[in-house]
Write a protein that holds these residues in place. Structure first.
Motif, PDB file in Angstrom:
ATOM      1  N   GLU A 570      -3.559 -28.094   5.838  1.00  0.00           N
ATOM      2  CA  GLU A 570      -4.855 -28.055   5.676  1.00  0.00           C
ATOM      3  C   GLU A 570      -5.593 -28.271   6.754  1.00  0.00           C
ATOM      4  N   ALA A 571      -5.543 -29.540   7.774  1.00  0.00           N
ATOM      5  CA  ALA A 571      -6.125 -29.592   8.983  1.00  0.00           C
ATOM      6  C   ALA A 571      -5.867 -28.430   9.997  1.00  0.00           C
ATOM      7  N   ALA A 572      -4.579 -27.902  10.021  1.00  0.00           N
ATOM      8  CA  ALA A 572      -4.485 -26.940  11.020  1.00  0.00           C
ATOM      9  C   ALA A 572      -5.260 -25.452  10.508  1.00  0.00           C
ATOM     10  N   THR A 573      -5.453 -25.320   9.282  1.00  0.00           N
ATOM     11  CA  THR A 573      -6.044 -24.214   8.973  1.00  0.00           C
ATOM     12  C   THR A 573      -7.708 -24.409   9.425  1.00  0.00           C
ATOM     13  N   LEU A 574      -8.240 -25.470   9.308  1.00  0.00           N
ATOM     14  CA  LEU A 574      -9.616 -25.632   9.579  1.00  0.00           C
ATOM     15  C   LEU A 574      -9.952 -25.472  11.150  1.00  0.00           C
ATOM     16  N   GLN A 575      -8.825 -26.167  11.950  1.00  0.00           N
ATOM     17  CA  GLN A 575      -8.725 -25.763  13.368  1.00  0.00           C
ATOM     18  C   GLN A 575      -8.931 -24.231  13.839  1.00  0.00           C
ATOM     19  N   TRP A 576      -7.884 -23.430  13.258  1.00  0.00           N
ATOM     20  CA  TRP A 576      -7.707 -21.977  13.404  1.00  0.00           C
ATOM     21  C   TRP A 576      -9.038 -21.395  12.919  1.00  0.00           C
ATOM     22  N   GLN A 577      -9.608 -21.811  11.862  1.00  0.00           N
ATOM     23  CA  GLN A 577     -10.601 -21.028  11.239  1.00  0.00           C
ATOM     24  C   GLN A 577     -11.943 -21.512  12.280  1.00  0.00           C
ATOM     25  N   GLU A 578     -12.017 -22.625  12.894  1.00  0.00           N
ATOM     26  CA  GLU A 578     -13.164 -22.954  13.755  1.00  0.00           C
ATOM     27  C   GLU A 578     -12.947 -22.040  15.047  1.00  0.00           C
ATOM     28  N   GLU A 579     -11.631 -21.997  15.672  1.00  0.00           N
ATOM     29  CA  GLU A 579     -11.517 -21.541  16.982  1.00  0.00           C
ATOM     30  C   GLU A 579     -11.540 -19.890  16.601  1.00  0.00           C
ATOM     31  N   THR A 580     -11.203 -19.281  15.635  1.00  0.00           N
ATOM     32  CA  THR A 580     -11.370 -17.553  15.388  1.00  0.00           C
ATOM     33  C   THR A 580     -12.812 -17.507  15.355  1.00  0.00           C
ATOM     34  N   LEU A 581     -13.708 -18.385  14.617  1.00  0.00           N
ATOM     35  CA  LEU A 581     -15.110 -17.875  14.151  1.00  0.00           C
ATOM     36  C   LEU A 581     -15.685 -17.862  15.430  1.00  0.00           C
ATOM     37  N   SER A 598      -3.669 -26.774   1.325  1.00  0.00           N
ATOM     38  CA  SER A 598      -2.161 -27.177   1.079  1.00  0.00           C
ATOM     39  C   SER A 598      -2.045 -28.437   1.877  1.00  0.00           C
ATOM     40  N   THR A 599      -1.126 -29.358   1.173  1.00  0.00           N
ATOM     41  CA  THR A 599      -0.799 -30.703   1.677  1.00  0.00           C
ATOM     42  C   THR A 599       0.393 -30.821   2.613  1.00  0.00           C
ATOM     43  N   THR A 600       1.006 -29.649   2.814  1.00  0.00           N
ATOM     44  CA  THR A 600       2.368 -29.442   3.501  1.00  0.00           C
ATOM     45  C   THR A 600       1.886 -29.810   4.726  1.00  0.00           C
ATOM     46  N   VAL A 601       3.164 -30.606   5.407  1.00  0.00           N
ATOM     47  CA  VAL A 601       2.909 -31.022   6.952  1.00  0.00           C
ATOM     48  C   VAL A 601       3.879 -30.044   7.982  1.00  0.00           C
ATOM     49  N   LEU A 602       2.813 -29.722   9.105  1.00  0.00           N
ATOM     50  CA  LEU A 602       3.607 -28.906   9.983  1.00  0.00           C
ATOM     51  C   LEU A 602       4.208 -29.818  11.057  1.00  0.00           C
ATOM     52  N   VAL A 634      -4.775 -16.922   4.966  1.00  0.00           N
ATOM     53  CA  VAL A 634      -3.608 -17.929   4.952  1.00  0.00           C
ATOM     54  C   VAL A 634      -3.358 -18.331   3.582  1.00  0.00           C
ATOM     55  N   GLU A 635      -1.899 -18.244   3.514  1.00  0.00           N
ATOM     56  CA  GLU A 635      -1.475 -18.638   2.049  1.00  0.00           C
ATOM     57  C   GLU A 635      -0.034 -19.410   2.215  1.00  0.00           C
ATOM     58  N   GLN A 636       0.221 -19.953   1.349  1.00  0.00           N
ATOM     59  CA  GLN A 636       1.624 -20.507   1.298  1.00  0.00           C
ATOM     60  C   GLN A 636       2.331 -20.339  -0.136  1.00  0.00           C
ATOM     61  N   ARG A 637       3.446 -19.814  -0.326  1.00  0.00           N
ATOM     62  CA  ARG A 637       4.037 -19.661  -1.306  1.00  0.00           C
ATOM     63  C   ARG A 637       5.463 -20.359  -1.327  1.00  0.00           C
ATOM     64  N   GLY A 638       5.572 -21.357  -2.061  1.00  0.00           N
ATOM     65  CA  GLY A 638       7.002 -22.328  -2.000  1.00  0.00           C
ATOM     66  C   GLY A 638       6.919 -22.843  -0.509  1.00  0.00           C
ATOM     67  N   SER A 695       8.708 -28.748   7.167  1.00  0.00           N
ATOM     68  CA  SER A 695       8.281 -29.772   6.752  1.00  0.00           C
ATOM     69  C   SER A 695       8.198 -30.107   5.325  1.00  0.00           C
ATOM     70  N   THR A 696       7.439 -31.520   5.139  1.00  0.00           N
ATOM     71  CA  THR A 696       7.612 -31.887   3.520  1.00  0.00           C
ATOM     72  C   THR A 696       6.361 -31.973   3.187  1.00  0.00           C
ATOM     73  N   MET A 697       6.090 -32.239   1.699  1.00  0.00           N
ATOM     74  CA  MET A 697       4.746 -32.358   1.350  1.00  0.00           C
ATOM     75  C   MET A 697       4.292 -33.932   1.299  1.00  0.00           C
ATOM     76  N   VAL A 698       3.113 -34.026   1.356  1.00  0.00           N
ATOM     77  CA  VAL A 698       2.490 -35.465   1.457  1.00  0.00           C
ATOM     78  C   VAL A 698       1.787 -35.684   0.485  1.00  0.00           C
TER      79      VAL A 698
END
Length: 698
Positions: A570-581, A598-602, A634-638, A695-698
């Motif tokens: 989720e945090a990575a997506t926000l950074q990617w969105q800010e930079e791309t914008l 998503s709460t997945t940890v990268l 950006v989407e995650q399936r499984g 990575s795992t879920m938090v």
């Protein structure tokens, strides 16, 4: 309580005392100045001076007894009826009495009378067959003592020990009367024959009880009690002569009880379907028992029961029972049948070595007409040149092949641990090492309850705790079920655990050194390169500032990657969105951003590689195509993360630059175990990235 050593020595002393008693009784049997043999259907006597004569009768001057070859029988219970057996004993009783009184006369076929003189039997006159039977019986008893004394007090162990006692009873009794010169007291003969029957019936009952209770105990005690009750009934019927024939009163009971015991091995086979260790021990036991008893049953009991052939020599057949006990001895080492240690076989090997030397000397003395010193020299030479090298070869071939030396298990364990470390599976290193060294049928992990390596269930399972991870490894059935665990395995497991801890500490130290070096480089890049890029940004024109800002972003990402810190998706997506914008604004393009929380940890490396792939795709869309609208999904399936970057500025002919960028993205995707696809979709250019996340879920 006496120590194990004291109890074993006491047992061996009692066995030796019994053997001396049997020898003393054998020496009390009378000898004479004549040698009697069977010639066809006649009894022949070798006289001291007159050569050989055919004996037709014995006399004391008042009474006469017919002389038949039947009087030379080794085992009288092969006679068809108890009446024949009683007449046999009565005849020997009278002949022994006349010989002792000095009135015994031999009558030949010419009606000549020859006096028979009594002589004292000497130790050197005891035949080799006497020693063979006696020593085999004593050896069987020694094996049972060495099993029974240190083993747990279980019904199967008790039954096995009783088989050894019964074996020495019937073999020693038969050794005395079957190797008589000719004359023997009728009462002593009757008593020894009864002892032989007692031991044989007790042997069958004890062996049957053993087979029904090893390796799995039969759930009902009445069956074991029934075998011993049957033994008691059979001995009463036999000694009371309640039936007409020894076949009905003795031989049939021995065979019937033995066959009932073999049914126990069938039951045991069914009960050990899922227990390879128990089944392996059972297989060894049954083979040993069949090998030790089949010759006697086929050569002695069955001919006596069927009355179809002359039984074989009982003395030689008795020795085959020792095969059973030797099989048990080998099983103790190979399969740890009674939870004994290898020292047991070492002690027994020492005993057999001395016995073999003695028997070889006796055999050479009987076969060769040489002096005592010559036969002794030959026997020692044969022992030194043949027996000892052969014994060492068999020991190494049969028993030491499963004992791994330090270099062997180290060569197996260390590569497994290092491979696990290289594959970033540090936690699997211990499991792979244990699998490589012990090759168990099953290995499981469970929470650590005990900090000691131990074998809880007669060698089927090995418990190896791993304190660093607070877990315990449970190994079952070593060498793919081919053997069971022993004390040496606990020592090897301890060394494997120590080696694993050493490898883990080395890995931690290496990672620490890498991290410290990375931090040092990061500080230098931040202080030097970062400062220079900021100076360049302030001095750049408006057209070059976006390029400098991208360089600063790249430096920040690189420094963050070097920190090795994880980040939520989720945090990575926000950074990617800010930079791309910001980049779309700089190029006058519209951004359509779609992302699911998503709460997945990268991991740090995942975040870095994904950021670079996304940045490369955006760069290609903004710099190498006339893009007005950029769409990012950006989407995650499984456990699979999907990035879709589309732009509307695609041209029919693509410049070389984007191709190189796409190859770079494809390379980065494969590095993470994913793939990169690019194509035209309804007049739009699309880049699709699919990457599995570790990575795992938090």
């Amino acid at each position: 309580m006496l120590s194990l050593k004291t109890r074993i020595i006491t047992g061996l002393f009692l066995v030796a005392l019994y053997g001396l008693t049997a020898i003393a009784i054998a020496l009390t049997l009378p000898s004479s100045n004549m040698v009697f043999q069977q010639n066809d259907e006649q009894l022949v006597a070798h006289l001291p001076d007159s050569g050989k004569v055919t004996v037709v009768a014995f006399s004391n001057g008042q009474s006469t007894l017919p002389a038949t070859p039947t009087l030379l029988l080794e085992e009288p219970d092969v006679l068809p009826y108890y009446s024949d057996l009683n007449r046999f004993f009565d005849t020997h009783s009278k002949l022994s009495q006349w010989l002792t009184e000095g009135t015994l006369l031999l009558v030949d076929d010419a009606d000549n009378h020859y006096p028979v003189q009594s002589k004292q039997r000497q130790l050197t006159q005891l035949p080799g067959l006497f020693w063979l039977q006696l020593v085999c019986g004593l050896a069987g008893m020694v094996i049972c003592i060495l099993v029974w004394v240190p083993a747990k007090r279980e019904l199967s162990i008790h039954s096995f020990a009783v088989t050894g006692l019964s074996y020495v009873l019937f073999s020693s009794a038969a050794a005395i009367y079957s190797t008589r010169d000719f004359f023997i007291s009728g009462s002593l003969f009757t008593w020894l024959s009864g002892l032989n029957h007692f031991g044989a019936l007790l042997f069958s009952a004890s062996l049957a009880a053993f087979l029904w209770n090893y390796p799995r105990r039969f759930p009902y005690r009445w069956l074991t009690a029934g075998f011993y009750l049957t033994f008691a009934v059979a001995i009463v019927i036999d000694q009371g002569q309640w039936v007409a024939s020894p076949v009905d009163g003795f031989h049939s009971w021995v065979m019937g009880i033995f066959l009932a015991g073999l049914l126990g091995s069938v039951w045991q086979w069914r009960q050990t379907r899922q227990q390879q260790g128990d089944r392996s021990a059972l297989r060894w036991v049954v083979i040993s028992i069949v090998a030790g008893t089949a010759f006697f049953a086929g050569g002695m009991i069955l001919p006596a029961m069927l009355q179809v052939a002359q039984p074989a020599s009982q003395g030689l057949l008795f020795t085959t029972f020792l095969l059973m006990y030797l099989g048990m001895a080998l099983g103790v080492v190979r399969h740890r049948l009674f939870a004994l240690e290898p020292w047991w076989f070492s002690l027994w090997s020492w005993l057999l070595g001395g016995l073999f030397i003695m028997l070889t000397d006796l055999l050479l003395a009987m076969m060769l007409s040489l002096s005592g010193p010559v036969t002794l020299t030959l026997s020692v030479a044969l022992i030194g040149w043949l027996y000892f090298p052969l014994r060492q070869y068999l020991w190494k071939k049969m028993f030491l092949r499963h004992r791994q030396e330090l270099d062997e298990w180290l060569a197996q364990a260390l590569p497994a641990m290092l491979k696990a470390q290289q594959d970033t599976q540090a936690n699997a290193g211990m499991k792979q090492a244990l699998n490589a060294v012990f090759q168990p049928l099953a290995i499981d992990v469970q929470p650590m309850m005990d900090s000691h390596i131990h074998i809880p269930d007669k060698g089927q399972t090995l418990i190896v705790p791993e304190p660093l991870e607070q877990r315990t490894w449970k190994l079952q059935h070593a060498q793919q079920g081919g053997r069971i665990f022993n004390r040496q395995d606990t020592q090897v497991a301890s060394l494997v655990l120590s080696l694993h801890q050493l490898v883990t500490e080395a890995r931690i130290a290496h990672a620490k050194g890498v991290r410290e070096e990375r931090l040092r480089i990061r500080r230098d890049m931040h202080d030097d390169l970062g400062a220079k890029l900021l100076q360049l940004l302030h001095r750049s024109s408006d057209t070059t500032k976006p390029l400098v800002r991208e360089a600063i972003h790249d430096l920040r990402d690189l420094l963050k990657d070097m920190e090795g810190e994880s980040l939520s998706l989720e945090a990575a997506t926000l950074q990617w969105q800010e930079e791309t914008l910001q980049r779309c604004k700089d190029h006058g393009a519209e951004l359509v951003w779609q992302a699911r929380a998503s709460t997945t940890v990268l991991g740090a490396s995942e975040f870095s590689e994904l950021t670079r792939m996304l940045r490369e795709a955006v760069t290609n869309a903004l710099k190498h195509a006339s893009t007005t609208v950029l769409s990012v999904t950006v989407e995650q399936r499984g456990s699979v993360l999907t990035l879709i970057i589309e732009n509307d500025g695609v041209n029919a002919d693509h410049p070389e630059g984007p191709v190189r960028g796409l190859k770079i993205m494809d390379s980065r995707a494969r590095k993470l175990g994913g793939d990169c696809q690019y194509r035209k979709v309804q007049g739009r250019w699309q880049v699709r990235l699919e990457v599995p996340l570790s990575s795992t879920m938090v």
